[in-house]
Write an enzyme that holds these catalytic residues in place. Structure first.
Site, PDB file in Angstrom:
ATOM      1  N   CYS A 156       0.758  -1.345   0.079  1.00 38.72           N
ATOM      2  CA  CYS A 156      -0.004  -0.190   0.012  1.00 38.72           C
ATOM      3  C   CYS A 156       0.910   1.337  -0.197  1.00 38.72           C
ATOM      4  O   CYS A 156       0.632   2.174  -0.864  1.00 38.72           O
ATOM      5  CB  CYS A 156      -1.037   0.044   1.092  1.00 38.72           C
ATOM      6  SG  CYS A 156      -0.254  -0.231   2.707  1.00 38.72           S
ATOM      7  N   TYR A 157       1.692   1.217   0.871  1.00 35.01           N
ATOM      8  CA  TYR A 157       2.760   2.441   0.722  1.00 35.01           C
ATOM      9  C   TYR A 157       3.323   2.746  -0.421  1.00 35.01           C
ATOM     10  O   TYR A 157       3.344   3.720  -1.173  1.00 35.01           O
ATOM     11  CB  TYR A 157       3.688   2.385   2.140  1.00 35.01           C
ATOM     12  CG  TYR A 157       3.211   2.702   3.465  1.00 35.01           C
ATOM     13  CD1 TYR A 157       2.490   4.147   3.825  1.00 35.01           C
ATOM     14  CD2 TYR A 157       3.175   1.752   4.452  1.00 35.01           C
ATOM     15  CE1 TYR A 157       2.117   4.142   4.938  1.00 35.01           C
ATOM     16  CE2 TYR A 157       2.731   2.122   5.640  1.00 35.01           C
ATOM     17  CZ  TYR A 157       2.486   3.258   5.978  1.00 35.01           C
ATOM     18  OH  TYR A 157       1.562   3.574   7.376  1.00 35.01           O
TER      19      TYR A 157
END
Length: 354
Positions: A156-157
């Site tokens: 996600c990051y």
């Protein structure tokens, strides 16, 4: 490979009891070309999916099964919404049955097995499969994804940081100082997964804000490896993640110093042109301030580009839903490409407000 978008495919999910699993179920249950045929869980064997996730009542009518009962070999594609290390131990068997794989964990994200083993504390079980896998960030690897048998779904990051920086680094551009880029990133608590852990208890995470992983985070080598591919050279990155008191949502603030020879660059136009044809990347008008609620439960990622006081500091703001574009939505986007479906199939949900 499915040749016509109207063809339906059989889909299985391994480990569908977590937050990314229920997001996959939510998205796939409304997908026009998907038949959900199997979902695995040893502990919940025999339990109807809707008994665990009541939001899926009337939408998903299958039950959890053990992997041995699930007949995953009969699927066209299998998603792994499992802890790190599971997919790589089952990949070879499924590939022998012509099943394509999309892994939402880290088993196929890092091509360097030594780096993988350092950060995930386990040997890689199938380096030959890893070598042929594709990093599933659609906006960077669209053609490779379409032809892939195995996809490593991005973290996600990394999704926010890579899409926030790609226009600055692609095509050998020398626009910013690549020796010292800072990514200051925040995530909702669902990013930690659906498990019992003191740090994510309500009384610990609510009304609180903190950094974590400052000495080193597993997403750092993933981001660095992909940035080097984009730029064609190593990129110096400071990456600091934070936990914020909300359930879902992710916000990354990225700082890059503009090089003297690039001071006259129109960075707003650069980003708008790069993502002009990307349905799920929204470059907002100059001066905009994206919010996590503007992408909640949607597959959209919103970017705003700022240059405070017209100085040499570039500030890029990126917002996404960590469970959708940051995980399960991105996985479905990959599946659509792999099977020749419209890329937006099953992903046109409007963000939820308030």
């Amino acid at each position: 490979m499915t040749s016509a978008a109207a063809s339906r495919i059989k889909v299985g999910i391994v480990g569908g009891t977590g937050y990314t699993g229920v997001e996959l179920l939510r998205l796939l249950s409304q997908h026009p070309y998907v038949d959900l045929t199997a979902i695995t869980s040893r502990k919940e064997d025999g339990m109807p999916v809707s008994a665990m996730f009541p939001n899926l009542r009337g939408r998903v009518n299958i039950s959890f099964q053990t992997p041995e009962k699930a007949a995953l070999e009969q699927c066209d594609v299998v998603f792994f919404a499992t802890p790190h290390g599971v997919a790589m131990n089952q990949a070879q068997h499924l590939l022998e049955h012509k099943v394509r794989i999309i892994d939402l964990a880290a088993d196929f994200r890092l091509q360097d097995t030594q780096v993988f083993e350092r950060w995930y504390k386990m040997p890689h079980a199938c380096p030959s499969v890893l070598a042929d896998s594709v990093y599933g960030l659609v906006e960077l690897n669209r053609q490779k994804i379409a032809d892939a048998q195995v996809i490593g779904n991005p973290g996600c990051y990394p999704t926010t940081v890579l899409l926030g920086l790609a226009p600055l680094l692609e095509n050998g551009r020398k626009l910013v100082d690549t020796s010292n880029i800072i990514a200051d990133c925040k995530s909702g608590v669902s990013g930690a997964g659906r498990k019992a852990e003191v740090s994510t208890l309500f009384s610990e995470a609510s009304d609180n804000f903190k950094a974590y992983g400052v000495a080193g985070h597993r997403h750092h080598p993933e981001i660095s490896e992909q940035l080097q591919r984009i730029a064609g050279a190593p990129v110096g990155l400071v990456f600091v993640p934070h936990l914020v008191p909300m359930i879902r949502g992710m916000f990354s603030t990225i700082y890059a110093r503009i090089l003297p020879e690039a001071r006259d660059t129109d960075f707003q136009a650069l980003f708008e042109q790069r993502y002009a044809n990307e349905e799920f990347v929204d470059v907002m008008p100059a001066g905009s301030l994206p919010e996590t609620r503007s992408v909640r439960a949607s597959n959209h990622l919103r970017i705003a580009v700022h240059r405070p006081e017209g100085d040499d500091q570039l500030v890029i703001l990126v917002a996404q839903d960590n469970l959708v574009k940051g995980a399960s939505g991105q996985a479905v986007q990959n599946m659509n490409l792999m099977f020749g479906f419209p890329e937006s199939a099953g992903l046109t949900h409007v963000a939820v407000l308030p």
